[in-house]
Write a protein that holds these residues in place. Structure first.
Motif, PDB file in Angstrom:
ATOM      1  N   ALA A 139       0.809  -1.223   0.000  1.00  0.00           N
ATOM      2  CA  ALA A 139       0.000   0.000   0.000  1.00  0.00           C
ATOM      3  C   ALA A 139       0.838   1.266   0.000  1.00  0.00           C
ATOM      4  O   ALA A 139       0.416   2.296  -0.542  1.00  0.00           O
ATOM      5  N   VAL A 140       2.024   1.237   0.596  1.00  0.00           N
ATOM      6  CA  VAL A 140       2.815   2.464   0.744  1.00  0.00           C
ATOM      7  C   VAL A 140       3.825   2.656  -0.387  1.00  0.00           C
ATOM      8  O   VAL A 140       4.566   3.640  -0.381  1.00  0.00           O
ATOM      9  N   ARG A 141       3.859   1.762  -1.343  1.00  0.00           N
ATOM     10  CA  ARG A 141       4.798   1.922  -2.460  1.00  0.00           C
ATOM     11  C   ARG A 141       4.504   3.202  -3.235  1.00  0.00           C
ATOM     12  O   ARG A 141       3.378   3.466  -3.628  1.00  0.00           O
ATOM     13  N   GLY A 142       5.543   4.004  -3.426  1.00  0.00           N
ATOM     14  CA  GLY A 142       5.400   5.233  -4.183  1.00  0.00           C
ATOM     15  C   GLY A 142       4.904   6.417  -3.382  1.00  0.00           C
ATOM     16  O   GLY A 142       4.802   7.528  -3.919  1.00  0.00           O
ATOM     17  N   LEU A 143       4.585   6.223  -2.108  1.00  0.00           N
ATOM     18  CA  LEU A 143       4.113   7.321  -1.261  1.00  0.00           C
ATOM     19  C   LEU A 143       5.287   7.976  -0.543  1.00  0.00           C
ATOM     20  O   LEU A 143       6.365   7.383  -0.414  1.00  0.00           O
ATOM     21  N   PRO A 144       5.113   9.203  -0.053  1.00  0.00           N
ATOM     22  CA  PRO A 144       6.151   9.805   0.785  1.00  0.00           C
ATOM     23  C   PRO A 144       6.422   8.915   1.996  1.00  0.00           C
ATOM     24  O   PRO A 144       5.567   8.110   2.386  1.00  0.00           O
ATOM     25  N   PRO A 145       7.614   9.031   2.607  1.00  0.00           N
ATOM     26  CA  PRO A 145       7.940   8.177   3.754  1.00  0.00           C
ATOM     27  C   PRO A 145       6.903   8.302   4.873  1.00  0.00           C
ATOM     28  O   PRO A 145       6.507   9.413   5.255  1.00  0.00           O
ATOM     29  N   LEU A 146       6.462   7.159   5.379  1.00  0.00           N
ATOM     30  CA  LEU A 146       5.510   7.102   6.484  1.00  0.00           C
ATOM     31  C   LEU A 146       6.083   6.218   7.577  1.00  0.00           C
ATOM     32  O   LEU A 146       6.844   5.283   7.308  1.00  0.00           O
ATOM     33  N   GLY A 147       5.697   6.508   8.829  1.00  0.00           N
ATOM     34  CA  GLY A 147       6.122   5.673   9.934  1.00  0.00           C
ATOM     35  C   GLY A 147       5.376   4.357   9.944  1.00  0.00           C
ATOM     36  O   GLY A 147       4.513   4.078   9.099  1.00  0.00           O
ATOM     37  N   GLU A 148       5.698   3.534  10.925  1.00  0.00           N
ATOM     38  CA  GLU A 148       5.013   2.260  11.073  1.00  0.00           C
ATOM     39  C   GLU A 148       3.545   2.493  11.414  1.00  0.00           C
ATOM     40  O   GLU A 148       3.219   3.368  12.219  1.00  0.00           O
ATOM     41  N   PRO A 149       2.636   1.723  10.818  1.00  0.00           N
ATOM     42  CA  PRO A 149       1.214   1.977  11.069  1.00  0.00           C
ATOM     43  C   PRO A 149       0.788   1.568  12.472  1.00  0.00           C
ATOM     44  O   PRO A 149       1.289   0.592  13.030  1.00  0.00           O
ATOM     45  N   VAL A 150      -0.153   2.334  13.002  1.00  0.00           N
ATOM     46  CA  VAL A 150      -0.844   1.965  14.228  1.00  0.00           C
ATOM     47  C   VAL A 150      -2.208   1.427  13.813  1.00  0.00           C
ATOM     48  O   VAL A 150      -2.964   2.123  13.126  1.00  0.00           O
ATOM     49  N   VAL A 151      -2.523   0.202  14.179  1.00  0.00           N
ATOM     50  CA  VAL A 151      -3.767  -0.432  13.745  1.00  0.00           C
ATOM     51  C   VAL A 151      -4.738  -0.467  14.920  1.00  0.00           C
ATOM     52  O   VAL A 151      -4.398  -0.972  16.008  1.00  0.00           O
ATOM     53  N   VAL A 152      -5.927   0.085  14.716  1.00  0.00           N
ATOM     54  CA  VAL A 152      -6.916   0.195  15.787  1.00  0.00           C
ATOM     55  C   VAL A 152      -8.288  -0.181  15.238  1.00  0.00           C
ATOM     56  O   VAL A 152      -8.477  -0.319  14.019  1.00  0.00           O
ATOM     57  N   THR A 153      -9.244  -0.330  16.131  1.00  0.00           N
ATOM     58  CA  THR A 153     -10.636  -0.536  15.733  1.00  0.00           C
ATOM     59  C   THR A 153     -11.358   0.807  15.702  1.00  0.00           C
ATOM     60  O   THR A 153     -10.850   1.826  16.183  1.00  0.00           O
ATOM     61  N   TRP A 154     -12.550   0.805  15.140  1.00  0.00           N
ATOM     62  CA  TRP A 154     -13.325   2.044  14.977  1.00  0.00           C
ATOM     63  C   TRP A 154     -13.541   2.756  16.317  1.00  0.00           C
ATOM     64  O   TRP A 154     -13.367   3.974  16.426  1.00  0.00           O
ATOM     65  N   ASP A 155     -13.921   2.021  17.338  1.00  0.00           N
ATOM     66  CA  ASP A 155     -14.275   2.638  18.617  1.00  0.00           C
ATOM     67  C   ASP A 155     -13.072   3.170  19.380  1.00  0.00           C
ATOM     68  O   ASP A 155     -13.245   3.877  20.383  1.00  0.00           O
ATOM     69  N   GLU A 156     -11.873   2.858  18.945  1.00  0.00           N
ATOM     70  CA  GLU A 156     -10.673   3.362  19.609  1.00  0.00           C
ATOM     71  C   GLU A 156     -10.255   4.747  19.107  1.00  0.00           C
ATOM     72  O   GLU A 156      -9.325   5.338  19.649  1.00  0.00           O
ATOM     73  N   VAL A 157     -10.936   5.264  18.106  1.00  0.00           N
ATOM     74  CA  VAL A 157     -10.576   6.550  17.511  1.00  0.00           C
ATOM     75  C   VAL A 157     -11.462   7.654  18.092  1.00  0.00           C
ATOM     76  O   VAL A 157     -12.693   7.544  18.040  1.00  0.00           O
ATOM     77  N   PRO A 158     -10.876   8.722  18.641  1.00  0.00           N
ATOM     78  CA  PRO A 158     -11.691   9.835  19.150  1.00  0.00           C
ATOM     79  C   PRO A 158     -12.360  10.576  17.998  1.00  0.00           C
ATOM     80  O   PRO A 158     -11.708  10.911  17.001  1.00  0.00           O
ATOM     81  N   ARG A 159     -13.657  10.825  18.138  1.00  0.00           N
ATOM     82  CA  ARG A 159     -14.422  11.418  17.042  1.00  0.00           C
ATOM     83  C   ARG A 159     -15.331  12.545  17.528  1.00  0.00           C
ATOM     84  O   ARG A 159     -15.678  12.625  18.698  1.00  0.00           O
ATOM     85  N   THR A 160     -15.729  13.376  16.575  1.00  0.00           N
ATOM     86  CA  THR A 160     -16.738  14.390  16.832  1.00  0.00           C
ATOM     87  C   THR A 160     -18.118  13.756  16.703  1.00  0.00           C
ATOM     88  O   THR A 160     -18.258  12.584  16.366  1.00  0.00           O
ATOM     89  N   GLY A 161     -19.156  14.553  16.940  1.00  0.00           N
ATOM     90  CA  GLY A 161     -20.514  14.043  16.830  1.00  0.00           C
ATOM     91  C   GLY A 161     -20.880  13.600  15.430  1.00  0.00           C
ATOM     92  O   GLY A 161     -21.782  12.776  15.252  1.00  0.00           O
ATOM     93  N   THR A 162     -20.202  14.131  14.398  1.00  0.00           N
ATOM     94  CA  THR A 162     -20.482  13.726  13.028  1.00  0.00           C
ATOM     95  C   THR A 162     -19.551  12.622  12.549  1.00  0.00           C
ATOM     96  O   THR A 162     -19.555  12.262  11.373  1.00  0.00           O
ATOM     97  N   GLY A 163     -18.732  12.095  13.466  1.00  0.00           N
ATOM     98  CA  GLY A 163     -17.853  10.986  13.110  1.00  0.00           C
ATOM     99  C   GLY A 163     -16.496  11.393  12.591  1.00  0.00           C
ATOM    100  O   GLY A 163     -15.677  10.538  12.239  1.00  0.00           O
ATOM    101  N   LYS A 164     -16.226  12.704  12.513  1.00  0.00           N
ATOM    102  CA  LYS A 164     -14.899  13.136  12.074  1.00  0.00           C
ATOM    103  C   LYS A 164     -13.853  12.778  13.124  1.00  0.00           C
ATOM    104  O   LYS A 164     -14.118  12.847  14.329  1.00  0.00           O
ATOM    105  N   VAL A 165     -12.656  12.460  12.654  1.00  0.00           N
ATOM    106  CA  VAL A 165     -11.569  12.122  13.565  1.00  0.00           C
ATOM    107  C   VAL A 165     -11.027  13.395  14.212  1.00  0.00           C
ATOM    108  O   VAL A 165     -10.749  14.387  13.524  1.00  0.00           O
ATOM    109  N   ARG A 166     -10.869  13.351  15.508  1.00  0.00           N
ATOM    110  CA  ARG A 166     -10.227  14.452  16.233  1.00  0.00           C
ATOM    111  C   ARG A 166      -8.723  14.192  16.181  1.00  0.00           C
ATOM    112  O   ARG A 166      -8.140  13.542  17.037  1.00  0.00           O
ATOM    113  N   ARG A 167      -8.091  14.712  15.148  1.00  0.00           N
ATOM    114  CA  ARG A 167      -6.715  14.362  14.830  1.00  0.00           C
ATOM    115  C   ARG A 167      -5.737  14.731  15.947  1.00  0.00           C
ATOM    116  O   ARG A 167      -4.825  13.958  16.268  1.00  0.00           O
TER     117      ARG A 167
END
Length: 535
Positions: free
Chosen positions: A488-516
């Motif tokens: 998936a990362v071939r040809g992309l700018p350098p990225l760190g190692e991925p952090v893999v989580v489930t949906w409910d582990e991501v902090p979100r706003t009321g509309t489901g946007k990620v609170r980065r």
């Protein structure tokens, strides 16, 4: 019918003989014993009774009424009831954390708070609001409730509550922004800006994209936010055959209601479409009759578009994607077809959000530091001009004034105005990262999602040490195949190692946007962002 007075909207729809039948996935919180099937005259009676109850509690003309409760369409019914009394409702999402909610209540200084016992307890201190009305079932709260509150059902539903008229340019309603970059702003709209400029424009029965008399509308939204308040004015004016209201986006919960009433038009925020996506692959998929999908709040990633457009058996299903803000309403529109969504270039151009609405929206791009115009095709800060611009921010006038640049409004988004007039939105300025100058966070996320079918969502956040940006991959089970990631990362700018989580582990706003920023702080201890000058 053209919408005008939100306090009498449902009365006017009933008087016009609107035949619409509304199906709920659960009873209204303000009418828990009244079932899940409603006609327009019954909704009008409920708004009048609710207004009478609020008047019995002491709400009157000019009062601010904060509304914060569980997600349901009765957010808008409560708002219309308050408007009928001449009050100004402020719809606050229950998804806000206690600190942000307390901050917004302090800015509002409302005369009344309509909420639940659980939320009062979660605030942790007496909000010092004179009138407090609860709408949840009168049961023991999870913690002692500060102060005293009266339950809505204990108030008189039969008292006088004649409509109080207000000037078209006076405050009508308050909504808050998503809050992805910090404490949300409180945005004040008037009848002119929200109803006349936005709802009336949308309520016209345009070919293909307009609401038809035989339509079955399904909405799975965050009902505290400004989009659904405008949507309420539109659907009551357009009078479709049926409306299905979903208060959550769990596929197994939504499936029975959607299959019982297969929609022809579906609206949801991008996160809602992501969550409901498993339904598109079921044998009796509920989206088989859909002719029009509508997404708001943010761009939708290409794999999601393709799933829904191919799930419909309509000959020419259409996806209408809008870009806009709480302060402005929709600014641009882009349309996707089944054919365009399947083209190879559709995999990476989700940030192309269409063209400004002709005759209604002006757009220019300037350098974010010098504010000088940049040429077409170059990245800069997006400025817009629209008659639907809100009146201001509650308690933050200097912040509002700082975003006014002559006759233009600074959106806080970085983007490109292309030579053909179309607009690409690359990042929020506050979320931009120096490590992705060419791709942008959002474009990188689009590419990753297109290459990782198992990903529900991908998010890229900055590293505090100036290292490679850190990708977060959301999957159903919190697992990701290393070989799939390497491809998936071939040809992309350098990225760190991925952090893999489930949906409910991501902090979100009321509309489901990620609170980065919150997500970055949880993962790496510090959020790396842009200047935040234009948020």
């Amino acid at each position: 019918m053209r919408p005008h007075d939100m306090g009498t909207l449902f009365d006017e729809a009933a008087a016009h003989g609107a035949p619409t039948v509304v199906h709920l996935d659960r009873p209204f919180d303000i009418a828990p014993d009244a079932g899940t099937l409603w006609t327009v005259p019954e909704l009008a009676a409920l708004v009048r009774a609710t207004a009478a109850r609020l008047a019995d509690a002491g709400v009157g003309p000019g009062d601010r009424v904060a509304i914060v409760k569980d997600n349901h369409w009765d957010y808008d019914l409560l708002a219309c009831a308050a408007i009928r009394l001449g009050a100004v409702p402020a719809q606050l999402s229950a998804a806000l954390d206690a600190e942000d909610l307390t901050t917004l209540l302090d800015r509002l200084r409302p005369a009344a708070l309509v909420t639940t016992a659980g939320i009062l307890a979660r605030l942790g201190r007496d909000p010092e609001i004179p009138i407090r009305v609860t709408v949840d079932a009168p049961a023991p709260a999870p913690a002692p409730v500060p102060g005293t509150a009266v339950h809505l059902a204990a108030l008189d539903p039969a008292g006088p509550c004649p409509p109080v008229r207000r000037h078209d340019d006076e405050p009508l309603v308050v909504h808050h922004t998503s809050g992805t970059t910090g404490v949300p702003k409180l945005v004040v709209h008037s009848t002119r800006t929200l109803v006349h400029e936005l709802a009336r424009f949308e309520a016209v029965r345009y070919p293909v994209i307009g609401v038809r008399a035989d339509d079955v509308l399904a909405n799975a939204s965050a009902y505290a936010h400004g989009r659904t308040f405008c949507w309420t004015a539109v659907v009551m004016s357009a009078a479709p055959a049926r409306i299905t209201v979903l208060t959550g986006d769990a596929p197994d919960t939504a499936d029975p209601l959607l299959r019982a009433h297969p929609p022809t038009v579906v609206e949801a925020p991008p996160a809602g479409f992501v969550r409901l996506r498993p339904l598109t692959t079921r044998l009796d998929n509920p989206f088989r009759r859909v002719r029009l999908y509508i997404s708001t709040y943010d761009a939708v990633h290409p794999p999601v578009l393709r799933s829904y457009l191919t799930a419909s058996r309509h000959s020419r299903p259409l996806w209408m994607q809008g870009w806009g803000q709480t302060e402005t309403g929709p600014l641009t529109f882009r349309f996707h077809t089944r054919r365009s969504a399947l083209l190879p270039e559709a995999r990476t151009d989700a940030r192309l959000l269409g063209r400004p609405v002709p005759g209604r929206t002006g757009l220019r791009v300037v350098h974010p530091d010098t504010l000088r115009p940049v040429p077409r095709g170059r990245t800069g800060l997006l400025l817009v001009r629209t008659k639907a611009l809100a009146l201001g921010y509650v308690g933050e006038r200097p912040r509002w004034d700082a975003k006014r640049i002559g006759g233009w409004w600074a959106t806080g988004d970085l983007g490109i105005h292309h030579r053909d007039g179309s607009v690409s939105v690359l990042d929020r300025e506050a979320d931009s990262l120096p490590g992705l100058p060419d791709m942008s966070c959002l474009r990188t996320e689009d590419v990753l999602e297109a290459r990782l079918p198992e990903a529900l969502e991908c998010v890229v956040v900055g590293a505090p040490d100036g290292g490679a940006p850190r990708p977060v991959v959301v999957t159903a089970d919190g697992r990701l195949d290393p070989d799939a990631w390497a491809r998936a990362v071939r040809g992309l700018p350098p990225l760190g190692e991925p952090v893999v989580v489930t949906w409910d582990e991501v902090p979100r706003t009321g509309t489901g946007k990620v609170r980065r920023a919150v997500l970055a702080e949880r993962l790496i201890g510090k959020a790396v962002t842009g200047t935040g000058r234009w948020t």
